[in-house]
Motif scaffolding. Structure first.
Motif, PDB file in Angstrom:
ATOM      1  N   SER A  83       6.632  -5.825   8.327  1.00 43.61           N
ATOM      2  CA  SER A  83       6.462  -4.382   8.117  1.00 43.61           C
ATOM      3  C   SER A  83       5.727  -3.725   9.283  1.00 43.61           C
ATOM      4  CB  SER A  83       5.716  -4.124   6.816  1.00 43.61           C
ATOM      5  OG  SER A  83       6.450  -4.677   5.740  1.00 43.61           O
ATOM      6  N   MET A  84       5.291  -4.521  10.247  1.00 44.26           N
ATOM      7  CA  MET A  84       4.663  -3.980  11.448  1.00 44.26           C
ATOM      8  C   MET A  84       5.547  -4.183  12.673  1.00 44.26           C
ATOM      9  SD  MET A  84       0.979  -5.415  10.306  1.00 44.26           S
ATOM     10  CE  MET A  84       0.253  -5.595  11.921  1.00 44.26           C
ATOM     11  N   ASP A 112       9.605  -2.929   2.343  1.00 49.54           N
ATOM     12  CA  ASP A 112       8.539  -2.241   1.604  1.00 49.54           C
ATOM     13  C   ASP A 112       8.803  -0.762   1.321  1.00 49.54           C
ATOM     14  OD1 ASP A 112       7.177  -4.593   1.571  1.00 49.54           O
ATOM     15  OD2 ASP A 112       5.865  -4.085   3.247  1.00 49.54           O
ATOM     16  N   THR A 142      -2.828  -4.537   2.864  1.00 47.75           N
ATOM     17  CA  THR A 142      -1.636  -3.680   2.802  1.00 47.75           C
ATOM     18  C   THR A 142      -0.510  -4.244   1.946  1.00 47.75           C
ATOM     19  OG1 THR A 142      -0.902  -4.571   4.932  1.00 47.75           O
ATOM     20  CG2 THR A 142      -2.065  -2.472   4.973  1.00 47.75           C
ATOM     21  N   ALA A 143      -0.571  -5.514   1.549  1.00 48.14           N
ATOM     22  CA  ALA A 143       0.450  -6.057   0.639  1.00 48.14           C
ATOM     23  C   ALA A 143      -0.133  -7.264  -0.076  1.00 48.14           C
ATOM     24  CB  ALA A 143       1.711  -6.465   1.393  1.00 48.14           C
ATOM     25  N   PRO A 198      -4.007  -2.816   9.454  1.00 46.30           N
ATOM     26  CA  PRO A 198      -2.751  -3.406   9.941  1.00 46.30           C
ATOM     27  C   PRO A 198      -1.743  -2.286  10.189  1.00 46.30           C
ATOM     28  CG  PRO A 198      -3.551  -4.544   7.959  1.00 46.30           C
ATOM     29  CD  PRO A 198      -4.369  -3.300   8.111  1.00 46.30           C
ATOM     30  N   SER A 199      -1.233  -2.165  11.417  1.00 48.70           N
ATOM     31  CA  SER A 199      -0.516  -0.943  11.791  1.00 48.70           C
ATOM     32  C   SER A 199       0.873  -1.187  12.331  1.00 48.70           C
ATOM     33  CB  SER A 199      -1.325  -0.174  12.845  1.00 48.70           C
ATOM     34  OG  SER A 199      -2.534   0.289  12.284  1.00 48.70           O
ATOM     35  N   GLY A 200       1.769  -0.249  11.997  1.00 44.16           N
ATOM     36  CA  GLY A 200       3.128  -0.267  12.522  1.00 44.16           C
ATOM     37  C   GLY A 200       3.477   1.113  13.029  1.00 44.16           C
ATOM     38  N   ASN A 201       3.800   2.020  12.108  1.00 45.03           N
ATOM     39  CA  ASN A 201       4.136   3.392  12.485  1.00 45.03           C
ATOM     40  C   ASN A 201       2.926   4.308  12.627  1.00 45.03           C
ATOM     41  OD1 ASN A 201       6.902   3.656  13.048  1.00 45.03           O
ATOM     42  ND2 ASN A 201       7.367   3.277  10.897  1.00 45.03           N
ATOM     43  N   PHE A 202       1.730   3.753  12.530  1.00 41.26           N
ATOM     44  CA  PHE A 202       0.492   4.514  12.765  1.00 41.26           C
ATOM     45  C   PHE A 202       0.222   5.548  11.674  1.00 41.26           C
ATOM     46  CE2 PHE A 202      -2.614   7.018  15.318  1.00 41.26           C
ATOM     47  CZ  PHE A 202      -3.309   5.990  15.917  1.00 41.26           C
ATOM     48  N   GLY A 203       0.890   5.398  10.494  1.00 47.84           N
ATOM     49  CA  GLY A 203       0.648   6.350   9.418  1.00 47.84           C
ATOM     50  C   GLY A 203      -0.678   6.068   8.729  1.00 47.84           C
ATOM     51  N   ASN A 204      -0.884   4.813   8.353  1.00 50.15           N
ATOM     52  CA  ASN A 204      -2.079   4.429   7.629  1.00 50.15           C
ATOM     53  C   ASN A 204      -3.342   4.725   8.445  1.00 50.15           C
ATOM     54  OD1 ASN A 204      -3.754   3.274   5.744  1.00 50.15           O
ATOM     55  ND2 ASN A 204      -2.787   1.259   5.763  1.00 50.15           N
ATOM     56  N   PHE A 209       0.817  -1.225   0.000  1.00 49.67           N
ATOM     57  CA  PHE A 209       0.000   0.000   0.000  1.00 49.67           C
ATOM     58  C   PHE A 209       0.844   1.266   0.000  1.00 49.67           C
ATOM     59  CE2 PHE A 209      -0.009   2.373   3.996  1.00 49.67           C
ATOM     60  CZ  PHE A 209       0.803   1.566   4.783  1.00 49.67           C
ATOM     61  N   LYS A 210       2.137   1.154   0.342  1.00 50.22           N
ATOM     62  CA  LYS A 210       2.966   2.362   0.396  1.00 50.22           C
ATOM     63  C   LYS A 210       3.045   3.063  -0.961  1.00 50.22           C
ATOM     64  CE  LYS A 210       5.393   1.414   4.609  1.00 50.22           C
ATOM     65  NZ  LYS A 210       4.807   0.104   4.944  1.00 50.22           N
ATOM     66  N   HIS A 234       0.246  -9.459   6.797  1.00 49.12           N
ATOM     67  CA  HIS A 234      -0.211  -8.217   7.432  1.00 49.12           C
ATOM     68  C   HIS A 234      -1.731  -8.083   7.308  1.00 49.12           C
ATOM     69  CE1 HIS A 234       3.912  -7.787   6.039  1.00 49.12           C
ATOM     70  NE2 HIS A 234       4.134  -7.027   7.089  1.00 49.12           N
TER      71      HIS A 234
HETATM   72  C1  PLP Z   1       4.182  -0.161   6.176  1.00 46.20           C
HETATM   73  C2  PLP Z   1       3.288  -1.354   6.268  1.00 46.20           C
HETATM   74  C3  PLP Z   1       2.358  -1.511   7.328  1.00 46.20           C
HETATM   75  C4  PLP Z   1       2.268  -0.531   8.480  1.00 46.20           C
HETATM   76  O1  PLP Z   1       1.746   0.723   8.100  1.00 46.20           O
HETATM   77  P1  PLP Z   1       1.933   2.001   9.051  1.00 46.20           P
HETATM   78  O2  PLP Z   1       1.470   3.136   8.233  1.00 46.20           O
HETATM   79  O3  PLP Z   1       3.393   2.072   9.380  1.00 46.20           O
HETATM   80  O4  PLP Z   1       1.100   1.776  10.274  1.00 46.20           O
HETATM   81  C5  PLP Z   1       1.508  -2.605   7.304  1.00 46.20           C
HETATM   82  N1  PLP Z   1       1.580  -3.539   6.331  1.00 46.20           N
HETATM   83  C6  PLP Z   1       2.458  -3.426   5.301  1.00 46.20           C
HETATM   84  C7  PLP Z   1       2.499  -4.502   4.272  1.00 46.20           C
HETATM   85  C8  PLP Z   1       3.344  -2.340   5.228  1.00 46.20           C
HETATM   86  O5  PLP Z   1       4.230  -2.260   4.206  1.00 46.20           O
END
Ligand code: PLP
Length: 471
Positions: free
Chosen positions: A312-313, A144, A418-419, A255-261, A112-113, A395
């Motif tokens: 990626s999370m 990613d 997200t992927a 699905p979250s990691g850096n909380f951007g999405n 999704f990036k 994810h």
């Molecule tokens: C970057 C990423 C995430 C996390 O997104 P954030 O915006 O960082 O929360 C989740 N899944 C995939 C596949 C990613 O590449």
């Protein structure tokens, strides 16, 4: 529209000023001074629009220093069926009764990036040309982000990319995606070390202010406001596809990691999009789930950050979280600073459990959360394959599992995909015993010639390489 810093710096900036910047000068994150409100008449108009025009309408509310005709052309050039694989750009599909997958991963790098990075590439090229300036993007990636940035910036005038990655640690598919790019403005740097070494190098180079200025070093990390803004658009597009009229609420799971999405979802909700609940899905790295359950935000040390099968999370500190907390504490910059500078900076945690603001996270802002493990991921991948003949990546599997824990009768639940599974083939093989299908354009990429240099884990070596390649 003016932008402010979450930490209270008195300066106000316009969109193009913050486009090429990272953090605000006081270490805060940029946010718009207010969220433009979208009424039902506007929603009705937007419902009919193709994706690129919807993007233009939303971006226009936040960008007033690019002439509208130019911004419209940038959106039209970015969101095409050729680049994203369909006219819908983000097609929605019903998986089971009331549960939908929104496909955000059909762009050039299959994650999704691309949704934001492709726009960023075109905005950078436009703004750099306007200023007669150049930018050298230095980044660190474990997968990613680096490939999304490279595919967005390849061949762009005025931009070079220097992307460090840990030598031999990305999946063969991810390595091939990046290293097979032959564009002269893309530089892959394989560092003998781990991802943290790459990040330390980026920090060291950026902290050398003389070098940074001389070689016009910039970044494309997830705190960039333009990236977040681009992501707001697909919440509207998902909403319109999941509902027949604008009086219906929708829930999203992210699905979250850096909380951007999910922060982009928060912005869409603040603008008046009828989102009832935003479910934050985490893996075993559960800093965010812990916060939404307890009110305690406790960042982890690198050593306590698990390497999981949804890599990626795998984050220990969610770099965009400060934006949401700013809204949560009523945009009180003093309070925000005491949480992020005093508490988090000194003690690695802050505690809002006794603060009435914490209850608002769920009640007023609609946030809920869930956490998944490797076993959950495998079970969800198998179950989704068996019952719906659909393959999901690890994810998205974390998202599906979380979504099912927060279903509300009569309210569509949209899970953001997200992927694509091919990016994480090893986990799919573990779950199903076979590799997922690979889009035709990626057949045989592992065998293509590779363009990459190997350097030691040493900032001076990376600086020398950048200097050599900037003329
Ligand atoms: C970057 C990423 C995430 C996390 O997104 P954030 O915006 O960082 O929360 C989740 N899944 C995939 C596949 C990613 O590449």
């Amino acid at each position: 529209m003016n932008y402010l810093s979450t930490r209270g710096h008195p300066d106000r900036k316009r969109f193009c000023e913050i486009l090429l910047e990272g953090l605000a000068p006081d270490g805060g994150l940029y946010l718009p001074e207010h969220y433009p409100q979208v009424d039902t008449a506007t929603l009705a108009k937007w419902r009919e629009l193709p994706y690129a025009e919807l993007a233009f309408e939303i971006l226009s509310l936040y960008i007033d220093d690019i002439p509208p005709a130019d911004l419209k052309a940038i959106c039209a050039k970015t969101y095409t069926a050729e680049v994203f694989g369909s006219d819908e750009i983000v097609p929605l599909r019903e998986l089971e009764d009331g549960v939908y997958l929104e496909a955000l991963s059909n762009g050039p790098t299959l994650a999704f990036k691309d949704m934001a990075m492709q726009l960023l590439g075109n905005l950078f090229e436009y703004e750099l040309a306007r200023r007669g300036a150049e930018l050298n993007i230095l980044g660190a990636t474990s997968g990613d982000t680096g490939s999304a940035a490279e595919y967005a910036m390849r061949g762009k005038k005025g931009v070079r990319v220097f992307m460090t990655s840990p030598d031999g640690r990305m999946s063969p598919f991810q390595q091939a995606q990046m290293f097979s790019l032959q564009d002269q403005n893309i530089h892959n740097i394989a560092i003998s070390g781990v991802f943290d070494d790459c990040q330390d190098i980026v920090k060291a180079v950026s902290n050398d202010l003389g070098f940074k200025r001389k070689y016009r070093i910039g970044t494309v990390n997830s705190i960039n406001w333009a990236r977040l803004l681009a992501q707001v658009v697909y919440y509207f597009a998902g909403y319109f596809q999941a509902t027949a009229s604008n009086d219906k609420p929708v829930n999203f799971t992210v699905p979250s990691g850096n909380f951007g999405n999910v922060c982009a979802g928060h912005v869409a909700r603040m603008m008046g999009l009828p989102i009832q609940t935003l479910v934050v899905a985490t893996n075993e790295n559960d800093v965010l789930d812990e916060f939404f359950r307890t009110g305690i935000y406790r960042v982890r040390a690198a050593a306590d950050t698990h390497e999981t099968s949804s890599p990626s999370m795998d984050i220990s500190k969610a770099s965009n979280f400060e934006r949401f907390v700013f809204d949560l504490v009523g945009r009180d910059a003093g309070k925000l600073r005491s949480l992020f500078v005093d508490d988090l900076g000194r003690h690695g945690r802050f505690d809002l459990s006794a603060d009435p603001a914490f209850r608002q996270a769920a009640e007023r802002f609609g946030f809920k959360s869930s956490r998944s493990t490797h076993a959950d991921r495998l079970a969800t991948i198998r179950d989704t394959d068996k019952r719906f003949a659909t393959l999901v990546d690890p994810h998205t599997a974390d998202g599906l599992k979380a979504a099912r824990e927060h279903l509300a009768p009569g309210v569509p639940m949209v899970v953001l995909e997200t992927a694509l599974p091919i990016k994480f083939a090893a986990t799919l093989v573990e779950a199903l015993g076979h590799e997922p299908a690979r889009p035709a354009r990626f057949e045989g990429i592992e065998a293509l010639p590779k363009r990459v240099v190997k350097l030691p884990a040493d900032a001076e070596a990376v600086k020398a390489y950048i200097a050599q390649n900037c003329d």
